[in-house]
Design an enzyme around this catalytic site. Structure first.
Site: not given
Lengths: 125, 426
Positions: B113, B241-243, B209
Site C-alpha cells: 500500500e 516500512n509501509c504495510v 517492509l
C-alpha cells in the site's frame, strides 16, 4: 539451535528451515494456528514470539508462525493473555485472503517468514 | 545541542532542462534524477511525475514520503549512515524544501500500500495531499528479490531527496526556526521548577517492509537509546516500512515529528524537554522485555517527571506500548501514550490488543477500520492493479465506477500515531 517449537501453517517456513528444524506444520487457518498455540500454552508452553507479529492483519494473510517453548507444567498467564487477545482480534478483520491471486499468496508466505527470521536471529543469539 | 532550520517555501514544481530552485519554484531535471536512481543496477527504470494539491490524482502503492533537506553548516549530512557519513547530526544549520515531498511508489509485494489522494474525501485523511509531490515509480530488473527491491527503492528515494535538497543550499530561507535543548545538569540548573519531560518514540522493527533504520542500523538490532531531538530533523531515523500505511511513519514524519515539534514549543515555558528515547517493536518477546526494561531504566536514570510515548503500528506493538507504559509508570514517571485503534468497521470492538490500568492517559489517532469511499480520480500514478490487495482492502474494493471502498488503513498517514494528521475531534 532453537530450544523450542515453531508452530506454523506456512509451507515456506518448512522449506527454509529444512526437515531437522523443530517445526510443527499444521495445514490450517490463521485463527486455527493461534488456537493450536493456545492448546500448547494450556499444557505449559510459553510464547517466545508475539502472536500478532506483522502489519498484515488476521484475515489479510493466511499465514502465521509462532515460536513456543517445549515446557510442560503451570500455565504462563502472560502467554495465555497474549494468545487470547490475538484470537479475539481475529474477529475484527474481514476475511479476504482466500481470494488472493497465487503471487500474492507467495508474498504472504515471504512476509511471515521474514517476521520469523528476525525472531530466530534473536532466539539463536 | 542547537539546530537552525531554514525553511524555503516551495510554491511550485516543474520539469525543466536545468535543475534549480528560484523564487520558490523547484525546477527538476528528470534526466539527471534518472541517472541518480539508475546508479543502482537493480533498478531497471524509473518514471517521475508531479502531483499537486487539489488535482484529481491518486498515488498508489506509496512506499515512502521524504522531505528534501540539506545540511549547510555543522557536522554530518542528511540521512547519516545511509547517504551521508555516519557523523552525529542535529547541530548547525539545515535548509528544508518546505511544502514538497518526494514520494516513492512501486509494487514490492502484491499487497503493498498505501494511497494518497490529492483531492476528494481521501485527501482530508492524508497530510501528503497538501504537499507538492514529486512521485518516482521504480521498476526492478527481472528476478530481483523483494528484500533487494525494497532496499533499492528506499535508497533511491533518499538519493533523489538529497539531490533536490542540495538545490536549496545557497538559497536564503523564507523562515528560520531555532531548536535547542541542553545537557542534564545545565537543564536542571536552567529550569529548576519545570517538569522534566522526554519523548519515547517506538520504532517499527519486525521484518521486510516492517523496518526502521537509525543512523543506518536496522532498529530491530538496537537497544533502547537516547537522541538529541534535533538529530531526527537531519534524517537520523528513516522509514523502511509501509504495510498498513495509516499508522506507519514515513521518513517525512521522522523529519517533522509533531511530538518533537510540540515539546520544543513548550520547552523552557511549561516543561524541560530533556531528550528523545528511541526503542523498538520486535517480534521476539525477550527483545520486547529487554527494550522496555531499558526504556524504563533510562527514564529513571534521567530523573524524568513525565514522558510522551508514541507507538508505530498495531497488534505486536500494542504489547510493547503497554510494557513501556507500565514499566515507566512503575518508576514513578507519568506517561501519556499515543496510539490508534482497530476497533472494527462498526467501532465496537476492543481497540488495542493489550491494555493495562497504568495506561490512563491515551491519545488516539482514530479507528483504522473505519470505512471510506474514495471516488474515482482522473489520473493514477503508480498502479491500481494491486489496490485490491492492500491491507484494509478486498476484492470488492475497486468498484465498477472506479471508486474505492476501503478502510482508513490504506491511506498513508490517516491514523498516524505521532499525531501527524489533519483531522481531530476538537
Amino acid at each position: 539451535m532453537l530450544r523450542g517449537t515453531i508452530l506454523t501453517n506456512n509451507p515456506l517456513v518448512v522449506e527454509k528451515l529444512g526437515p531437522d528444524a523443530p517445526v510443527v506444520y499444521l495445514q490450517c487457518s490463521y485463527q486455527a494456528l493461534l488456537e493450536a498455540a493456545r492448546d500448547r500454552i494450556h499444557q505449559g508452553a510459553r510464547l517466545l514470539t508475539h502472536p500478532l507479529s506483522g502489519s498484515v492483519k488476521p484475515g489479510e494473510t493466511p499465514y502465521k508462525s509462532i515460536i513456543l517453548t517445549n515446557g510442560k507444567g503451570d500455565v504462563d498467564r502472560q502467554s495465555l493473555q497474549l494468545i487470547e487477545n490475538a484470537i479475539q482480534a481475529c474477529a475484527k478483520f474481514q476475511q479476504r485472503c482466500d481470494r488472493y491471486r497465487p503471487a500474492v499468496d507467495l508474498d504472504c508466505r515471504l512476509i511471515d517468514w521474514t517476521l520469523l527470521e528476525g525472531a530466530l536471529a534473536s532466539a539463536n543469539q | 545541542m542547537k539546530l537552525e532550520i531554514g525553511n524555503i517555501f516551495i510554491k511550485d514544481i516543474q520539469f525543466a532542462a536545468e535543475a534549480k530552485l528560484a523564487d520558490g519554484v523547484l525546477y527538476v531535471d528528470k534526466a539527471a534524477l534518472e541517472k541518480i536512481v539508475l546508479e543502482d543496477e537493480t533498478i531497471k527504470s524509473v518514471t517521475f511525475d508531479i502531483a499537486k494539491p487539489g488535482e484529481s490524482v491518486r498515488i498508489t502503492p506509496v512506499k515512502d514520503v521524504i522531505e528534501p533537506r540539506v545540511k549547510v553548516e555543522g557536522p554530518g549530512g542528511i540521512f547519516p549512515g545511509i547517504i551521508a557519513k555516519v557523523d552525529t547530526v542535529g547541530s548547525g544549520k539545515t535548509h528544508v524544501l518546505k511544502g514538497m515531498a518526494v514520494v516513492t511508489a512501486g509494487k514490492i509485494v502484491g499487497f503493498q500500500e498505501g494511497v494518497i489522494d490529492m483531492s476528494g474525501p481521501g485527501a482530508k485523511y492524508t497530510p501528503f495531499s497538501e504537499t507538492l509531490n514529486l512521485v518516482m515509480v521504480c521498476e526492478p530488473v527481472e528476478g530481483l528479490k523483494q528484500h533487494d527491491y525494497e532496499k533499492a527503492v528506499r535508497l533511491a528515494g533518499f538519493r533523489v531527496a538529497v539531490a533536490l535538497g542540495e538545490l536549496g543550499r545557497n538559497v536564503a530561507p523564507d523562515e528560520t526556526k531555532v531548536y535547542e535543548t541542553c545537557g542534564i545538569k545545565e537543564g536542571i540548573e536552567k529550569y529548576p521548577d519545570l517538569p522534566r519531560v522526554a519523548y519515547v518514540q517506538m520504532l517499527q522493527s519486525q521484518g521486510l517492509l516492517h523496518d526502521t533504520y537509525v543512523y543506518g542500523v536496522d532498529a530491530k538490532k538496537t537497544l533502547s537509546t537516547i537522541l538529541w531531538p534535533t538529530e531526527t530533523m537531519d534524517g537520523a531515523i528513516v522509514s523502511g516500512n509501509c504495510v498498513s500505511a495509516c499508522d506507519k511513519n514515513p521518513t517525512y514524519v521522522h523529519e517533522n515529528n509533531p511530538v518533537v515539534e510540540d515539546l520544543f514549543a513548550q520547552h523552557g515555558k511549561t516543561l524541560n524537554f530533556v531528550c528523545q528515547i528511541i526503542t523498538n517493536e520486535n517480534v521476539y518477546l525477550a527483545d520486547k522485555q529487554r527494550s522496555s526494561d531499558w526504556t524504563a531504566k533510562m527514564c529513571r536514570l534521567l530523573d524524568l517527571d513525565g514522558v510522551i510515548v508514541s507507538q508505530e503500528g498495531f497488534g505486536n506493538p500494542d504489547t510493547d506500548l503497554i510494557m513501556n507504559c507500565k514499566k515507566i509508570e512503575a518508576q514513578g514517571v507519568k506517561t501519556v501514550i499515543i496510539t490508534d485503534e482497530y476497533a472494527g468497521r462498526d467501532g465496537k470492538s476492543q481497540s488495542l490488543a493489550d491494555a493495562d490500568a497504568a495506561a490512563d492517559a491515551v491519545v488516539t489517532g482514530g479507528n483504522a477500520n473505519e470505512v471510506i469511499v474514495l471516488p474515482k480520480m482522473d489520473k493514477v500514478i503508480g498502479t491500481l492493479d494491486y489496490v485490491n490487495k492492500i491491507a484494509g482492502a478486498s476484492e470488492e474494493t475497486l468498484q465498477p465506477d472506479g471508486s474505492l471502498v476501503v478502510e482508513l488503513q490504506v491511506i498513508t498517514g490517516a491514523t498516524n500515531e505521532t499525531g501527524f494528521i489533519k483531522l481531530s475531534a476538537r
